[in-house]
Design an enzyme around this catalytic site. Structure first.
Site, short mmCIF file in Angstrom:
data_model
loop_
_atom_site.label_atom_id
_atom_site.label_comp_id
_atom_site.label_asym_id
_atom_site.label_seq_id
_atom_site.Cartn_x
_atom_site.Cartn_y
_atom_site.Cartn_z
N SER A 181 -7.96 1.83 9.39
CA SER A 181 -9.15 2.03 10.32
C SER A 181 -8.22 1.73 12.04
O SER A 181 -8.88 1.62 13.24
CB SER A 181 -10.08 0.25 10.20
OG SER A 181 -8.94 -0.79 10.15
N THR B 167 -5.99 -4.98 10.46
CA THR B 167 -4.34 -4.74 10.62
C THR B 167 -3.79 -5.24 10.96
O THR B 167 -4.00 -6.45 11.86
CB THR B 167 -4.15 -3.10 11.30
OG1 THR B 167 -4.86 -2.48 11.00
CG2 THR B 167 -3.09 -2.72 10.87
N LYS C 158 0.85 -1.06 -0.47
CA LYS C 158 -0.25 0.15 0.31
C LYS C 158 1.28 1.36 -0.08
O LYS C 158 0.69 2.66 0.24
CB LYS C 158 -1.02 0.16 1.32
CG LYS C 158 -1.75 -0.92 0.88
CD LYS C 158 -2.17 -0.90 2.49
CE LYS C 158 -3.12 -2.53 2.65
NZ LYS C 158 -3.75 -2.91 4.22
N ALA D 184 -1.61 -3.07 14.26
CA ALA D 184 -1.99 -4.59 14.48
C ALA D 184 -1.80 -5.34 15.66
O ALA D 184 -3.34 -6.48 15.43
CB ALA D 184 -0.41 -5.07 14.00
#
Length: 179
Positions: free
Chosen positions: A130, A169, A39, A163
């Site tokens: 998020s 994540t 990303k 995460a």
């Protein structure tokens, strides 16, 4: 500002260095479709780094448009971001795109959204997705209290904290730096 879920992207400027990172998880509904999506993209021969959250196809469309704007405005990141945000808000096709971008060069960070926002975040920390609030909170604390950490280390640790908390994540991180 638009709330994009299903990823975390974080950028930090610290001690003259810029680092931007993202997790690698792509979800479709309530399942993990892929765990190693990249990303983060370098543009302008590595002088500008960008990260995206939201629909992948939409983000790629925006990245292409942003690169075109950078070329049109001589690599001026802020001007290109403003022009992209204008187009994004006004163009019928672009208006439907569901993604957000963080862009960074050696001096500044910008968050670009489809609502016409081009934001320069406080504390030289930008986060989208998020898990953004978890990553941003961790980065703020690390930047303030953990002496001796590099921008890359702050991004890595902050994304790992996100995460651990955010189900959208994962720990497959891609981190890029600008010197």
């Amino acid at each position: 500002m638009t709330k994009i879920k299903s990823t975390t992207v974080l950028a930090v400027i610290h001690e003259g260095k810029v680092a931007i990172g993202a997790d690698g998880q792509a979800t479709m509904g309530n399942y993990v479709a892929k765990s190693n999506v990249k990303k983060i993209r370098k543009l302008q021969e590595g002088k500008i780094v960008t990260g995206f959250a939201g629909s992948t196809a939409d983000a790629f469309t925006l990245l292409e448009r942003f690169d075109e704007k950078l070329n049109s405005y001589g690599g001026n990141m802020k001007r290109a971001a403003i022009e992209l945000a204008k187009d994004w808000r006004m163009d019928r096709y672009l208006r439907k795109l569901e993604a957000m971008l963080i862009t960074a060069d050696k001096n500044e960070l910008l968050v670009i959204s489809g609502t016409g926002d081009v934001l320069e975040p406080d504390a030289q920390i930008a986060a989208i997705g998020s898990g953004s609030m978890y990553a941003q909170s961790a980065a703020l604390a690390l930047k303030k209290h953990a002496k001796g950490l590099s921008a890359k280390q702050i991004v890595e640790e902050s994304l790992n904290i996100a995460a651990d908390i955010c189900i959208y994540t994962n720990h497959n991180l891609i981190i890029e730096e600008i010197e």
